[in-house]
Design an enzyme around this catalytic site. Structure first.
Site, PDB file in Angstrom:
ATOM      1  N   GLY A   8      -2.614  -2.179 -14.070  1.00  0.00           N
ATOM      2  CA  GLY A   8      -2.006  -2.698 -12.838  1.00  0.00           C
ATOM      3  C   GLY A   8      -0.833  -3.599 -13.156  1.00  0.00           C
ATOM      4  CB  VAL A  60      -9.030   1.831 -13.573  1.00  0.00           C
ATOM      5  CG1 VAL A  60      -7.805   1.348 -14.314  1.00  0.00           C
ATOM      6  CG2 VAL A  60      -9.223   1.092 -12.263  1.00  0.00           C
ATOM      7  CG  ASN A  85      -3.413  -7.595 -13.388  1.00  0.00           C
ATOM      8  OD1 ASN A  85      -3.453  -8.728 -12.908  1.00  0.00           O
ATOM      9  ND2 ASN A  85      -2.769  -6.601 -12.771  1.00  0.00           N
ATOM     10  CB  SER A 135     -11.394 -13.829  -8.375  1.00  0.00           C
ATOM     11  OG  SER A 135     -11.289 -14.573  -7.171  1.00  0.00           O
ATOM     12  CE1 TYR A 148     -10.775  -9.202  -5.656  1.00  0.00           C
ATOM     13  CE2 TYR A 148     -11.558 -11.455  -5.360  1.00  0.00           C
ATOM     14  CZ  TYR A 148     -10.638 -10.563  -5.882  1.00  0.00           C
ATOM     15  OH  TYR A 148      -9.591 -11.030  -6.631  1.00  0.00           O
ATOM     16  CB  ALA A 150     -20.756  -8.806  -6.060  1.00  0.00           C
TER      17      ALA A 150
HETATM   18  P1  NDP Z   1      -1.935  -6.752  -5.985  1.00  0.00           P
HETATM   19  O1  NDP Z   1      -2.649  -6.169  -4.825  1.00  0.00           O
HETATM   20  O2  NDP Z   1      -0.537  -7.239  -5.831  1.00  0.00           O
HETATM   21  O3  NDP Z   1      -1.974  -5.718  -7.223  1.00  0.00           O
HETATM   22  C1  NDP Z   1      -3.143  -5.014  -7.504  1.00  0.00           C
HETATM   23  C2  NDP Z   1      -2.877  -4.199  -8.758  1.00  0.00           C
HETATM   24  O4  NDP Z   1      -4.064  -3.460  -9.072  1.00  0.00           O
HETATM   25  C3  NDP Z   1      -1.754  -3.193  -8.564  1.00  0.00           C
HETATM   26  O5  NDP Z   1      -0.969  -3.129  -9.743  1.00  0.00           O
HETATM   27  C4  NDP Z   1      -2.495  -1.879  -8.356  1.00  0.00           C
HETATM   28  O6  NDP Z   1      -1.769  -0.740  -8.777  1.00  0.00           O
HETATM   29  C5  NDP Z   1      -3.713  -2.099  -9.250  1.00  0.00           C
HETATM   30  N1  NDP Z   1      -4.809  -1.220  -8.858  1.00  0.00           N
HETATM   31  C6  NDP Z   1      -5.541  -1.255  -7.710  1.00  0.00           C
HETATM   32  N2  NDP Z   1      -6.424  -0.236  -7.694  1.00  0.00           N
HETATM   33  C7  NDP Z   1      -6.252   0.436  -8.859  1.00  0.00           C
HETATM   34  C8  NDP Z   1      -6.873   1.569  -9.426  1.00  0.00           C
HETATM   35  N3  NDP Z   1      -7.851   2.257  -8.807  1.00  0.00           N
HETATM   36  N4  NDP Z   1      -6.442   1.997 -10.640  1.00  0.00           N
HETATM   37  C9  NDP Z   1      -5.463   1.325 -11.284  1.00  0.00           C
HETATM   38  N5  NDP Z   1      -4.848   0.241 -10.808  1.00  0.00           N
HETATM   39  C10 NDP Z   1      -5.234  -0.198  -9.593  1.00  0.00           C
HETATM   40  O7  NDP Z   1      -2.873  -7.907  -6.477  1.00  0.00           O
HETATM   41  P2  NDP Z   1      -2.627  -9.151  -7.436  1.00  0.00           P
HETATM   42  O8  NDP Z   1      -1.466  -8.945  -8.306  1.00  0.00           O
HETATM   43  O9  NDP Z   1      -2.710 -10.354  -6.605  1.00  0.00           O
HETATM   44  O10 NDP Z   1      -3.970  -9.052  -8.272  1.00  0.00           O
HETATM   45  C11 NDP Z   1      -4.029  -8.874  -9.679  1.00  0.00           C
HETATM   46  C12 NDP Z   1      -5.396  -9.313 -10.129  1.00  0.00           C
HETATM   47  O11 NDP Z   1      -5.572 -10.701  -9.817  1.00  0.00           O
HETATM   48  C13 NDP Z   1      -6.536  -8.576  -9.414  1.00  0.00           C
HETATM   49  O12 NDP Z   1      -7.581  -8.330 -10.334  1.00  0.00           O
HETATM   50  C14 NDP Z   1      -6.982  -9.575  -8.369  1.00  0.00           C
HETATM   51  O13 NDP Z   1      -8.322  -9.370  -7.995  1.00  0.00           O
HETATM   52  C15 NDP Z   1      -6.780 -10.882  -9.112  1.00  0.00           C
HETATM   53  N6  NDP Z   1      -6.695 -12.058  -8.247  1.00  0.00           N
HETATM   54  C16 NDP Z   1      -5.659 -12.213  -7.350  1.00  0.00           C
HETATM   55  C17 NDP Z   1      -5.626 -13.338  -6.540  1.00  0.00           C
HETATM   56  C18 NDP Z   1      -4.526 -13.567  -5.546  1.00  0.00           C
HETATM   57  O14 NDP Z   1      -4.638 -14.513  -4.745  1.00  0.00           O
HETATM   58  N7  NDP Z   1      -3.454 -12.794  -5.534  1.00  0.00           N
HETATM   59  C19 NDP Z   1      -6.670 -14.370  -6.610  1.00  0.00           C
HETATM   60  C20 NDP Z   1      -7.685 -14.100  -7.603  1.00  0.00           C
HETATM   61  C21 NDP Z   1      -7.687 -12.993  -8.378  1.00  0.00           C
HETATM   62  P3  NDP Z   1      -0.927   0.179  -7.730  1.00  0.00           P
HETATM   63  O15 NDP Z   1      -0.138  -0.749  -6.861  1.00  0.00           O
HETATM   64  O16 NDP Z   1      -0.088   1.041  -8.599  1.00  0.00           O
HETATM   65  O17 NDP Z   1      -1.929   0.973  -6.949  1.00  0.00           O
END
Ligand code: NDP
Length: 241
Positions: A8, A60, A85, A135, A148, A150
Site C-alpha cells: 500500500g 493482499v 502498511n 493503530s 478494524y 480486532a
Molecule cells: P489510505 O486509505 O489512504 O490507504 C490505504 C492503503 O492500503 C492504500 O495504499 C491501499 O491501496 C492499500 N490497500 C487497501 N486494501 C488493500 C488490499 N486488499 N491489497 C493491497 N493494498 C490494499 O489509508 P492510510 O494511508 O491512512 O493507512 C495506512 C495504514 O495506516 C493502514 O494500515 C491504516 O489502517 C493505518 N492507520 C491509519 C490511520 C489514519 O488515521 N489515517 C490511523 C491508524 C492507522 P490502493 O489505494 O491501491 O487500493
C-alpha cells in the site's frame, strides 16, 4: 543497494513511507491494489530524486497475487526492509457489524499481512527489518470499528510474536500505532468533526503521513538496533497506553 517493500505504498501513509525510505537509501518496491495512478506518481517522484523504484499491483487478499509479488526480481535479490502498511477501515457501529464485513476487514488487514510475510520470508536478508502499521485502536478498541480494532490487535500481537521468533536471527520486527493521520481515512470528516479531533489531541493537530514515516524510518534504520517487538504509539498524546 538495499531494498524496501512497502505494501500500500502508493498513497496516504504508505506513500510518505516509500518516499522517506528512498531518502534513507533504499530502492523502493511498493504495492498498490486499486490506485495505480497515485502509485505511479510516487514512483516517478522517487526516480526523479535519483533512486530506483517500481510499483507492483497486488491485492493482499489474493494469495496468487501475493505469490506473484514474491517472484519479483527485487524480492528474489533480497528484501532488507518489509513495511506492512496496507489497511482498510470502514466506519460501522459495533452493534451492526456482520460476519461478511468482519471477514473482509480481517482478510485484508491481518491475513493480507500474514500472506505477504509468508510469501517473502525466505527472501528477507540477514538482519532484515520488518515494520507493521497497526493503530491506536488495536489497543483501545472503537465503537465505530470493532472489526478494524480486532484486526489491528491481531496484527500487533502477531508481529510481536514474530519479533520474538526472529530475534535470534538478528531480524527485528516492530509496530507503529498511529492515532489520527491526515489521509483518505479521515477524508469523510466534516469541518466540525476535524476541528473536534484536533482539539482532542493534546498536541492540537492531526498527524501527517510524514509523522508516521519518520518513525518507520527510525525503526528500519540502524539507530534502533536494540528495539524489537515494540509497539510505538504515534498519536500526539491522544492515547497513552
Ligand atoms: P489510505 O486509505 O489512504 O490507504 C490505504 C492503503 O492500503 C492504500 O495504499 C491501499 O491501496 C492499500 N490497500 C487497501 N486494501 C488493500 C488490499 N486488499 N491489497 C493491497 N493494498 C490494499 O489509508 P492510510 O494511508 O491512512 O493507512 C495506512 C495504514 O495506516 C493502514 O494500515 C491504516 O489502517 C493505518 N492507520 C491509519 C490511520 C489514519 O488515521 N489515517 C490511523 C491508524 C492507522 P490502493 O489505494 O491501491 O487500493
Amino acid at each position: 543497494m538495499r531494498t524496501a517493500l512497502v505494501t500500500g505504498g502508493g498513497r496516504g501513509i504508505g506513500a510518505a513511507i516509500s518516499k522517506q525510505l528512498a531518502k534513507d537509501g533504499y530502492r523502493i518496491l511498493l504495492t498498490y491494489c486499486n490506485s495505480s495512478k497515485p502509485a505511479e506518481m510516487v514512483v516517478d517522484e522517487i526516480r526523479d530524486s535519483g533512486v530506483d523504484a517500481v510499483a507492483a499491483n497486488c491485492d493482499v487478499t489474493d494469495a496468487r497475487e501475493v505469490a506473484l509479488l514474491a517472484t519479483h526480481p527485487w524480492v528474489i535479490e533480497g528484501i532488507d526492509a518489509l513495511v506492512i502498511n496496507h489497511g482498510r477501515y470502514d466506519r460501522i457501529d459495533a452493534r451492526n457489524l456482520d460476519i461478511d464485513h468482519l471477514r473482509r476487514t480481517m482478510t485484508t488487514n491481518f491475513e493480507g499481512a500474514f500472506l505477504t510475510w509468508n510469501a517473502v520470508k525466505s527472501n528477507l536478508t540477514d538482519n532484515a527489518r520488518i515494520c507493521v502499521i497497526g493503530s491506536q485502536l488495536g489497543t483501545r478498541g472503537s465503537p465505530h470499528g470493532a472489526d478494524y480494532s480486532a484486526s489491528k490487535a491481531a496484527l500487533s500481537t502477531w508481529a510481536r510474536s514474530l519479533a520474538q521468533s526472529l530475534a535470534p536471527e538478528g531480524k527485528r520486527v516492530n509496530v507503529v500505532a498511529p492515532g489520527f493521520v491526515d489521509t483518505d481515512i479521515l477524508a469523510g470528516d466534516s469541518p466540525e468533526k476535524r476541528a473536534s479531533r484536533e482539539q482532542e489531541v493534546p498536541l492540537k493537530r492531526i498527524g501527517t503521513p510524514e509523522d508516521i514515516a519518520g518513525v518507520v524510518s527510525f525503526l528500519v534504520g540502524d539507530k534502533s538496533s536494540y528495539i524489537t517487538g515494540a509497539v510505538i504509539h504515534v498519536n500526539g498524546g491522544l492515547y497513552l497506553p
